[in-house]
Every structure is written in C-alpha cells, then in structure tokens.
Design a protein around this motif. Structure first.
Motif, PDB file in Angstrom:
ATOM      1  N   LEU A 181      63.751  82.086  73.447  1.00  0.00           N
ATOM      2  CA  LEU A 181      63.681  80.642  73.639  1.00  0.00           C
ATOM      3  C   LEU A 181      64.835  79.978  72.906  1.00  0.00           C
ATOM      4  O   LEU A 181      65.064  80.236  71.727  1.00  0.00           O
ATOM      5  N   ARG A 182      65.577  79.143  73.617  1.00  0.00           N
ATOM      6  CA  ARG A 182      66.643  78.345  73.004  1.00  0.00           C
ATOM      7  C   ARG A 182      66.255  76.881  73.157  1.00  0.00           C
ATOM      8  O   ARG A 182      66.103  76.383  74.268  1.00  0.00           O
ATOM      9  N   GLU A 183      66.068  76.220  72.037  1.00  0.00           N
ATOM     10  CA  GLU A 183      65.662  74.826  72.065  1.00  0.00           C
ATOM     11  C   GLU A 183      66.874  73.922  72.213  1.00  0.00           C
ATOM     12  O   GLU A 183      67.936  74.199  71.698  1.00  0.00           O
ATOM     13  N   GLY A 184      66.669  72.819  72.930  1.00  0.00           N
ATOM     14  CA  GLY A 184      67.720  71.832  73.119  1.00  0.00           C
ATOM     15  C   GLY A 184      67.669  70.752  72.061  1.00  0.00           C
ATOM     16  O   GLY A 184      66.939  70.850  71.077  1.00  0.00           O
ATOM     17  N   ARG A 202      56.209  76.225  69.866  1.00  0.00           N
ATOM     18  CA  ARG A 202      57.107  77.328  69.522  1.00  0.00           C
ATOM     19  C   ARG A 202      56.394  78.666  69.500  1.00  0.00           C
ATOM     20  O   ARG A 202      56.760  79.564  68.771  1.00  0.00           O
ATOM     21  N   ARG A 203      55.339  78.776  70.270  1.00  0.00           N
ATOM     22  CA  ARG A 203      54.619  80.049  70.398  1.00  0.00           C
ATOM     23  C   ARG A 203      54.532  80.401  71.868  1.00  0.00           C
ATOM     24  O   ARG A 203      54.048  79.603  72.668  1.00  0.00           O
ATOM     25  N   LEU A 204      55.003  81.575  72.191  1.00  0.00           N
ATOM     26  CA  LEU A 204      54.979  82.048  73.567  1.00  0.00           C
ATOM     27  C   LEU A 204      54.388  83.440  73.602  1.00  0.00           C
ATOM     28  O   LEU A 204      54.567  84.218  72.674  1.00  0.00           O
ATOM     29  N   ILE A 205      53.705  83.763  74.675  1.00  0.00           N
ATOM     30  CA  ILE A 205      53.208  85.122  74.889  1.00  0.00           C
ATOM     31  C   ILE A 205      53.778  85.618  76.208  1.00  0.00           C
ATOM     32  O   ILE A 205      53.644  84.963  77.244  1.00  0.00           O
ATOM     33  N   CYS A 206      54.433  86.762  76.149  1.00  0.00           N
ATOM     34  CA  CYS A 206      54.984  87.418  77.322  1.00  0.00           C
ATOM     35  C   CYS A 206      53.950  88.429  77.796  1.00  0.00           C
ATOM     36  O   CYS A 206      53.662  89.394  77.103  1.00  0.00           O
ATOM     37  N   GLU A 207      53.364  88.197  78.954  1.00  0.00           N
ATOM     38  CA  GLU A 207      52.305  89.060  79.463  1.00  0.00           C
ATOM     39  C   GLU A 207      52.889  90.098  80.410  1.00  0.00           C
ATOM     40  O   GLU A 207      53.373  89.759  81.478  1.00  0.00           O
ATOM     41  N   PHE A 208      52.836  91.361  80.009  1.00  0.00           N
ATOM     42  CA  PHE A 208      53.415  92.452  80.784  1.00  0.00           C
ATOM     43  C   PHE A 208      52.592  92.766  82.027  1.00  0.00           C
ATOM     44  O   PHE A 208      53.127  92.952  83.109  1.00  0.00           O
ATOM     45  N   LEU A 209      51.272  92.827  81.892  1.00  0.00           N
ATOM     46  CA  LEU A 209      50.419  93.188  83.017  1.00  0.00           C
ATOM     47  C   LEU A 209      50.167  92.022  83.967  1.00  0.00           C
ATOM     48  O   LEU A 209      49.967  92.212  85.154  1.00  0.00           O
ATOM     49  N   ARG A 210      50.151  90.815  83.438  1.00  0.00           N
ATOM     50  CA  ARG A 210      50.110  89.620  84.284  1.00  0.00           C
ATOM     51  C   ARG A 210      51.513  89.045  84.218  1.00  0.00           C
ATOM     52  O   ARG A 210      51.950  88.624  83.152  1.00  0.00           O
ATOM     53  N   PRO A 211      52.240  89.020  85.307  1.00  0.00           N
ATOM     54  CA  PRO A 211      53.659  88.665  85.249  1.00  0.00           C
ATOM     55  C   PRO A 211      53.898  87.182  84.996  1.00  0.00           C
ATOM     56  O   PRO A 211      54.189  86.402  85.893  1.00  0.00           O
ATOM     57  N   GLN A 212      53.766  86.794  83.717  1.00  0.00           N
ATOM     58  CA  GLN A 212      53.964  85.397  83.353  1.00  0.00           C
ATOM     59  C   GLN A 212      54.263  85.274  81.870  1.00  0.00           C
ATOM     60  O   GLN A 212      54.021  86.180  81.096  1.00  0.00           O
ATOM     61  N   GLY A 234      55.533  72.224  80.178  1.00  0.00           N
ATOM     62  CA  GLY A 234      54.595  71.618  79.257  1.00  0.00           C
ATOM     63  C   GLY A 234      54.520  72.241  77.885  1.00  0.00           C
ATOM     64  O   GLY A 234      54.154  73.381  77.747  1.00  0.00           O
ATOM     65  N   GLY A 235      54.857  71.490  76.845  1.00  0.00           N
ATOM     66  CA  GLY A 235      54.504  71.802  75.483  1.00  0.00           C
ATOM     67  C   GLY A 235      55.101  73.029  74.806  1.00  0.00           C
ATOM     68  O   GLY A 235      54.599  73.434  73.786  1.00  0.00           O
ATOM     69  N   VAL A 236      56.139  73.615  75.305  1.00  0.00           N
ATOM     70  CA  VAL A 236      56.642  74.853  74.710  1.00  0.00           C
ATOM     71  C   VAL A 236      57.333  74.605  73.386  1.00  0.00           C
ATOM     72  O   VAL A 236      57.069  75.269  72.396  1.00  0.00           O
ATOM     73  N   THR A 237      58.213  73.632  73.330  1.00  0.00           N
ATOM     74  CA  THR A 237      58.983  73.409  72.120  1.00  0.00           C
ATOM     75  C   THR A 237      58.098  72.966  70.960  1.00  0.00           C
ATOM     76  O   THR A 237      58.283  73.401  69.841  1.00  0.00           O
ATOM     77  N   GLY A 264      52.972  79.466  77.230  1.00  0.00           N
ATOM     78  CA  GLY A 264      53.237  78.692  76.023  1.00  0.00           C
ATOM     79  C   GLY A 264      51.953  78.042  75.554  1.00  0.00           C
ATOM     80  O   GLY A 264      51.100  77.682  76.369  1.00  0.00           O
ATOM     81  N   PHE A 265      51.800  77.869  74.253  1.00  0.00           N
ATOM     82  CA  PHE A 265      50.594  77.270  73.700  1.00  0.00           C
ATOM     83  C   PHE A 265      50.912  75.952  73.033  1.00  0.00           C
ATOM     84  O   PHE A 265      51.866  75.844  72.292  1.00  0.00           O
ATOM     85  N   GLY A 266      50.062  74.963  73.267  1.00  0.00           N
ATOM     86  CA  GLY A 266      50.161  73.644  72.664  1.00  0.00           C
ATOM     87  C   GLY A 266      50.519  72.550  73.639  1.00  0.00           C
ATOM     88  O   GLY A 266      51.567  71.992  73.507  1.00  0.00           O
ATOM     89  N   PRO A 267      49.723  72.217  74.634  1.00  0.00           N
ATOM     90  CA  PRO A 267      48.562  72.924  75.174  1.00  0.00           C
ATOM     91  C   PRO A 267      48.988  74.132  76.012  1.00  0.00           C
ATOM     92  O   PRO A 267      50.153  74.224  76.409  1.00  0.00           O
ATOM     93  N   PRO A 268      48.053  75.049  76.298  1.00  0.00           N
ATOM     94  CA  PRO A 268      48.416  76.246  77.070  1.00  0.00           C
ATOM     95  C   PRO A 268      49.003  75.881  78.436  1.00  0.00           C
ATOM     96  O   PRO A 268      48.489  75.014  79.119  1.00  0.00           O
TER      97      PRO A 268
END
Length: 96
Positions: free
Chosen positions: A51-54, A10-20, A4-7, A23-27
């Motif tokens: 991230l590599r966009e298609g 184009r904003r992603l958060i890599c969570e180190f303490l929560r393994p996930q 859902g909505g990653v491209t 993506g935002f837009g929608p979250p």
C-alpha cells in the motif's frame, strides 16, 4: 473494489483462497472480490500486497502480487478495476 476506508485503518488482509484484498475500518473489498479469474476486476491467488498512501487522507495506491495470474496489479482509491503493471494481462506464465 472501491476505495472505502483503507488509509484510515492501514490494515489489509490478502485472501489467498478467496481472491480479494479486504481493508478494515469499515470492512470493504478494495481489490478483486469478483470471483477467481484474470479479468481486470479479478484476482487469482493474491500472494502479497503493498500500500502506498497519497497526500490526501483517502488517496492510495495498492499493488497486488496476483500469483495465480503471473502479474502485478495496481488498484487506486477511485478504481473499480485494477491495471496490470507487470506480467501478463491474460495471466499467461513467462509473458512479462
């Protein structure tokens, strides 16, 4: 994770303490999000992403450096689980 909505955002958060990876837009969780572990749908200490966009607006490939499992995982816009593309499927150090 589903695609859902990653491209669009184009904003992603890599969570180190929560393994996930979120993506935002929608979250939406786009990788991991199934607790910490070494299964194909889990991450343990994700430390970096690429991230590599298609060509289509909803087509993407996400690479996640899963430091806790000593591997690199590939997630696509249509996948529910990742694919180990480098390192160890089971998360053992020095295997890949």
């Amino acid at each position: 994770g589903s695609g859902g909505g990653v491209t669009a955002a184009r904003r992603l958060i890599c969570e180190f303490l929560r393994p996930q990876v979120v993506g935002f837009g929608p979250p939406a969780i786009v990788a991991g999000g199934n607790g910490s572990g070494n299964a194909e749908n889990q991450l343990r200490q994700p430390a970096g992403i690429r991230l590599r966009e298609g060509t289509a607006s909803d087509d993407w490939v996400l690479y996640v450096c899963d430091a806790g499992n000593h591997r690199v995982m590939r997630w696509t816009s249509t996948s529910l689980a990742g694919e180990c593309v480098a390192g160890s499927i089971g998360g053992a150090a020095g295997s890949g």
